[in-house]
Motif scaffolding. Structure first.
Motif, PDB file in Angstrom:
ATOM      1  N   VAL A 149       1.308  44.921  29.921  1.00 13.28           N
ATOM      2  CA  VAL A 149       1.988  45.732  30.934  1.00 13.28           C
ATOM      3  C   VAL A 149       2.247  47.137  30.382  1.00 13.28           C
ATOM      4  CG1 VAL A 149       4.190  45.982  32.159  1.00 13.28           C
ATOM      5  CG2 VAL A 149       2.967  43.795  32.230  1.00 13.28           C
ATOM      6  N   VAL A 150       2.694  47.194  29.115  1.00 11.90           N
ATOM      7  CA  VAL A 150       2.955  48.490  28.483  1.00 11.90           C
ATOM      8  C   VAL A 150       1.659  49.297  28.390  1.00 11.90           C
ATOM      9  CG1 VAL A 150       3.579  49.554  26.262  1.00 11.90           C
ATOM     10  CG2 VAL A 150       5.015  47.748  27.240  1.00 11.90           C
ATOM     11  N   GLY A 151       0.560  48.643  28.014  1.00 16.30           N
ATOM     12  CA  GLY A 151      -0.735  49.316  27.923  1.00 16.30           C
ATOM     13  C   GLY A 151      -1.207  49.822  29.274  1.00 16.30           C
ATOM     14  N   PHE A 152      -0.984  49.030  30.309  1.00 19.86           N
ATOM     15  CA  PHE A 152      -1.351  49.418  31.677  1.00 19.86           C
ATOM     16  C   PHE A 152      -0.579  50.681  32.074  1.00 19.86           C
ATOM     17  CE2 PHE A 152      -1.408  47.572  36.321  1.00 19.86           C
ATOM     18  CZ  PHE A 152      -2.255  48.603  36.722  1.00 19.86           C
ATOM     19  N   GLY A 153       0.719  50.685  31.761  1.00 21.48           N
ATOM     20  CA  GLY A 153       1.540  51.851  32.112  1.00 21.48           C
ATOM     21  C   GLY A 153       1.038  53.119  31.434  1.00 21.48           C
ATOM     22  N   ARG A 154       0.718  52.979  30.147  1.00 22.96           N
ATOM     23  CA  ARG A 154       0.234  54.147  29.398  1.00 22.96           C
ATOM     24  C   ARG A 154      -1.125  54.614  29.955  1.00 22.96           C
ATOM     25  NH1 ARG A 154       0.677  58.651  27.413  1.00 22.96           N
ATOM     26  NH2 ARG A 154      -0.131  59.137  25.349  1.00 22.96           N
ATOM     27  N   ALA A 155      -1.988  53.648  30.281  1.00 25.93           N
ATOM     28  CA  ALA A 155      -3.307  53.987  30.840  1.00 25.93           C
ATOM     29  C   ALA A 155      -3.140  54.736  32.165  1.00 25.93           C
ATOM     30  CB  ALA A 155      -4.135  52.722  31.042  1.00 25.93           C
ATOM     31  N   ALA A 156      -2.198  54.274  32.990  1.00 23.40           N
ATOM     32  CA  ALA A 156      -1.966  54.921  34.288  1.00 23.40           C
ATOM     33  C   ALA A 156      -1.424  56.332  34.092  1.00 23.40           C
ATOM     34  CB  ALA A 156      -0.991  54.082  35.123  1.00 23.40           C
ATOM     35  N   GLU A 157      -0.543  56.480  33.100  1.00 22.52           N
ATOM     36  CA  GLU A 157       0.035  57.797  32.823  1.00 22.52           C
ATOM     37  C   GLU A 157      -1.051  58.782  32.371  1.00 22.52           C
ATOM     38  OE1 GLU A 157       2.597  57.803  29.362  1.00 22.52           O
ATOM     39  OE2 GLU A 157       3.927  59.281  30.295  1.00 22.52           O
ATOM     40  N   GLN A 206     -11.647  50.282  41.428  1.00 23.29           N
ATOM     41  CA  GLN A 206     -12.549  51.332  40.936  1.00 23.29           C
ATOM     42  C   GLN A 206     -11.985  52.726  41.163  1.00 23.29           C
ATOM     43  OE1 GLN A 206     -15.655  51.141  39.446  1.00 23.29           O
ATOM     44  NE2 GLN A 206     -15.405  48.931  39.286  1.00 23.29           N
ATOM     45  N   ALA A 207     -11.156  52.869  42.182  1.00 23.97           N
ATOM     46  CA  ALA A 207     -10.726  54.203  42.605  1.00 23.97           C
ATOM     47  C   ALA A 207      -9.492  54.697  41.855  1.00 23.97           C
ATOM     48  CB  ALA A 207     -10.444  54.201  44.113  1.00 23.97           C
ATOM     49  N   ALA A 208      -8.605  53.785  41.491  1.00 26.09           N
ATOM     50  CA  ALA A 208      -7.327  54.201  40.901  1.00 26.09           C
ATOM     51  C   ALA A 208      -7.570  54.933  39.584  1.00 26.09           C
ATOM     52  CB  ALA A 208      -6.432  52.979  40.682  1.00 26.09           C
ATOM     53  N   GLY A 209      -7.021  56.126  39.487  1.00 24.04           N
ATOM     54  CA  GLY A 209      -7.197  56.931  38.286  1.00 24.04           C
ATOM     55  C   GLY A 209      -8.479  57.752  38.283  1.00 24.04           C
ATOM     56  N   LYS A 210      -9.356  57.512  39.265  1.00 24.05           N
ATOM     57  CA  LYS A 210     -10.637  58.223  39.310  1.00 24.05           C
ATOM     58  C   LYS A 210     -10.683  59.220  40.465  1.00 24.05           C
ATOM     59  CE  LYS A 210     -11.956  55.399  36.089  1.00 24.05           C
ATOM     60  NZ  LYS A 210     -12.511  54.110  36.446  1.00 24.05           N
ATOM     61  N   ALA A 253      -4.287  58.491  32.931  1.00 27.63           N
ATOM     62  CA  ALA A 253      -5.230  58.716  34.039  1.00 27.63           C
ATOM     63  C   ALA A 253      -4.695  59.780  34.990  1.00 27.63           C
ATOM     64  CB  ALA A 253      -5.482  57.412  34.784  1.00 27.63           C
ATOM     65  N   ALA A 254      -3.396  59.698  35.297  1.00 24.18           N
ATOM     66  CA  ALA A 254      -2.802  60.665  36.225  1.00 24.18           C
ATOM     67  C   ALA A 254      -2.884  62.076  35.650  1.00 24.18           C
ATOM     68  CB  ALA A 254      -1.349  60.288  36.515  1.00 24.18           C
ATOM     69  N   LYS A 255      -2.626  62.194  34.361  1.00 22.34           N
ATOM     70  CA  LYS A 255      -2.602  63.503  33.713  1.00 22.34           C
ATOM     71  C   LYS A 255      -4.011  64.071  33.558  1.00 22.34           C
ATOM     72  CE  LYS A 255      -1.090  65.375  29.268  1.00 22.34           C
ATOM     73  NZ  LYS A 255      -2.217  64.909  28.418  1.00 22.34           N
ATOM     74  N   GLU A 256      -4.958  63.221  33.174  1.00 17.01           N
ATOM     75  CA  GLU A 256      -6.302  63.697  32.830  1.00 17.01           C
ATOM     76  C   GLU A 256      -7.232  63.836  34.041  1.00 17.01           C
ATOM     77  OE1 GLU A 256      -7.489  64.381  29.616  1.00 17.01           O
ATOM     78  OE2 GLU A 256      -5.410  64.154  28.937  1.00 17.01           O
ATOM     79  N   ARG A 257      -6.908  63.155  35.136  1.00 20.28           N
ATOM     80  CA  ARG A 257      -7.877  63.040  36.227  1.00 20.28           C
ATOM     81  C   ARG A 257      -8.469  64.367  36.722  1.00 20.28           C
ATOM     82  NH1 ARG A 257      -8.216  63.099  41.454  1.00 20.28           N
ATOM     83  NH2 ARG A 257      -5.996  63.416  41.774  1.00 20.28           N
ATOM     84  N   PRO A 258      -7.669  65.409  36.950  1.00 21.58           N
ATOM     85  CA  PRO A 258      -8.272  66.632  37.492  1.00 21.58           C
ATOM     86  C   PRO A 258      -9.398  67.179  36.602  1.00 21.58           C
ATOM     87  CG  PRO A 258      -5.878  66.726  37.633  1.00 21.58           C
ATOM     88  CD  PRO A 258      -6.203  65.518  36.820  1.00 21.58           C
ATOM     89  N   LYS A 317       5.170  54.193  35.926  1.00 23.54           N
ATOM     90  CA  LYS A 317       3.948  54.979  35.688  1.00 23.54           C
ATOM     91  C   LYS A 317       2.805  54.501  36.592  1.00 23.54           C
ATOM     92  CE  LYS A 317       5.231  56.029  30.941  1.00 23.54           C
ATOM     93  NZ  LYS A 317       5.134  55.563  29.549  1.00 23.54           N
ATOM     94  N   VAL A 318       2.704  53.192  36.757  1.00 21.99           N
ATOM     95  CA  VAL A 318       1.660  52.651  37.641  1.00 21.99           C
ATOM     96  C   VAL A 318       1.943  53.077  39.082  1.00 21.99           C
ATOM     97  CG1 VAL A 318       0.704  50.504  38.577  1.00 21.99           C
ATOM     98  CG2 VAL A 318       1.108  50.716  36.107  1.00 21.99           C
ATOM     99  N   ALA A 319       3.209  53.008  39.476  1.00 22.88           N
ATOM    100  CA  ALA A 319       3.594  53.411  40.835  1.00 22.88           C
ATOM    101  C   ALA A 319       3.269  54.885  41.074  1.00 22.88           C
ATOM    102  CB  ALA A 319       5.090  53.150  41.056  1.00 22.88           C
TER     103      ALA A 319
END
Ligand SMILES: *Cc1c(COP(=O)(O)O)cnc(C)c1O
Length: 360
Positions: A217-225, A150-154, A227-232, A33-35
């Motif tokens: 690590v699990v929390g990071f993965g969920r946060a990245a997932e 600062q940029a990742a997920g934003k 962020a990817a979905k919500e970002r637009p 998910k982070v990748a």
């Protein structure tokens, strides 16, 4: 995260039993998910304790002959670059905080160069032209590291399209847990060679030994997932709130200035200097508004921000500036309350100020 603190307490490095394999599976899911958030392959993600460690590993671990970076970087980059003990070029930025790609091109004089330019600044939100810098590095055979805490997920990031070799991330900057982050390390075209800073059992492809903090690590993965979905949608909503705050402040207060780039900035960042407003008094007058005078890590230090200095902001205005960070959970009503509080407090402080009465 919760099951991994209690029932699913396996060690992700223990493959001999089911509990270990369950933890490993959860970490590998998180890695994917982070990748995915940055267009990387999961085998290119090294988990660390956060962006500070990722920056240290990228800069010290690549053992460069020459480091080229910019004056507005986070201390995790600047201090690592100084500690590397090699030739160091710190390029200036313009009044908006942007790097000059021509100056960057001139500074890259050998193949053993590591270029480190942040994707977005943590104080003023300026978004750097990293794709252009990445292309330059590729042409010249330099390694390109970007601090994307600062940029990742934003904003949109793609390590292949952006020609990035090394990229630092931090989970807590994208609503994940504190104490975990990642370094992207490119595996092909070219394969980037790093030496570890933390040695031991050889975890994380030998680049970062130590038992993985599975819940983080699990929390990071969920946060990245998320962020990817919500970002637009989220970036549009946050930008609209930021613009509501910006236009309200500039309509209702004189002698304030925007710091950073007017357009090339993070959607949630607003950084403003208030002439004739002692900023400590401003913050004291509105304790329920959580804003910062500079970088969170430097707020305790009574020194004007190196970022604002590098952009040519006077010491006086650098001291009198506030960083407003707008995020996923903010509402229009909160923006309106903030506007009322800031405007009232700033006007009151100016009325009490002899300098304000004597201005011009
Ligand atoms: C927050 C931040 C860091 C440090 O991240 P930690 O996870 O707190 O170590 C580094 N660089 C930038 C640009 C940041 O915003």
């Amino acid at each position: 995260m919760l099951p991994f603190f209690t029932d699913a307490f396996g060690n992700a490095a223990s493959r001999t039993h089911a509990a270990g394999r369950e933890a490993e599976r959860a970490c590998e899911e998180a890695r994917a998910k982070v990748a995915a958030l940055i267009g990387a392959d999961e085998s290119e993600i090294v988990f660390t304790s956060g962006a500070t460690e990722s920056d240290n590993l990228a800069i010290l671990g690549s053992r460069p002959e020459h480091i080229v970076t910019i004056a507005t970087e986070h201390p995790a980059v600047l201090e690592s670059a100084r500690a590397a003990g090699c030739r160091l070029t710190v390029l200036p930025v313009d009044g908006h905080g942007l790097v000059d790609p021509d100056a960057m091109a001139r500074a890259i004089t050998s193949k053993g160069t590591l270029v480190s330019v942040m994707a977005a600044n943590n104080e003023v939100g300026t978004v750097q032209p990293i794709r252009e810098v990445g292309r330059l590095c590729e042409e010249r055979g330099a390694i390109f590291h970007t601090d994307a805490a600062q940029a990742a997920g934003k904003i949109e990031l793609d390590v292949r399209a952006d020609h990035v070799h090394l990229l630092s991330m931090s989970a807590h900057k994208m609503y994940g847990p504190k104490g975990v982050g990642a370094l992207y390390v490119r595996k092909r075209g070219p394969r980037v060679k790093l030496s570890p800073l933390i040695r031991g059992g050889g975890h994380e492809n030998g680049l970062r030994s130590g038992t993985l903090p599975v819940p983080q690590v699990v929390g990071f993965g969920r946060a990245a997932e998320i962020a990817a979905k919500e970002r637009p949608d989220e970036s549009k909503r946050v930008l609209a709130l930021r613009e509501r705050l910006r236009s309200g402040l500039f309509e209702r207060l004189d002698l304030i200035t925007l710091n950073g780039h007017p357009e090339r900035r993070l959607p949630g960042n607003l950084h403003v200097s208030f002439a004739y407003v002692e900023v400590e008094s401003l913050l004291q007058a509105m304790p329920e508004i959580c804003v910062s005078t500079s970088a969170a890590c430097a707020s305790a230090v009574l020194k004007p921000s190196h970022v604002l200095k590098a952009m040519g902001v006077s010491d006086e205005l650098a001291y009198n500036s506030v960083r407003f960070g707008i995020g996923r959970f903010n509402t229009p009503a909160e923006i309106d309350i903030t506007l009322d509080r800031v405007v009232a407090a700033a006007k009151h402080i100016r009325e009490q100020s002899p300098a304000w009465a004597l201005r011009k």
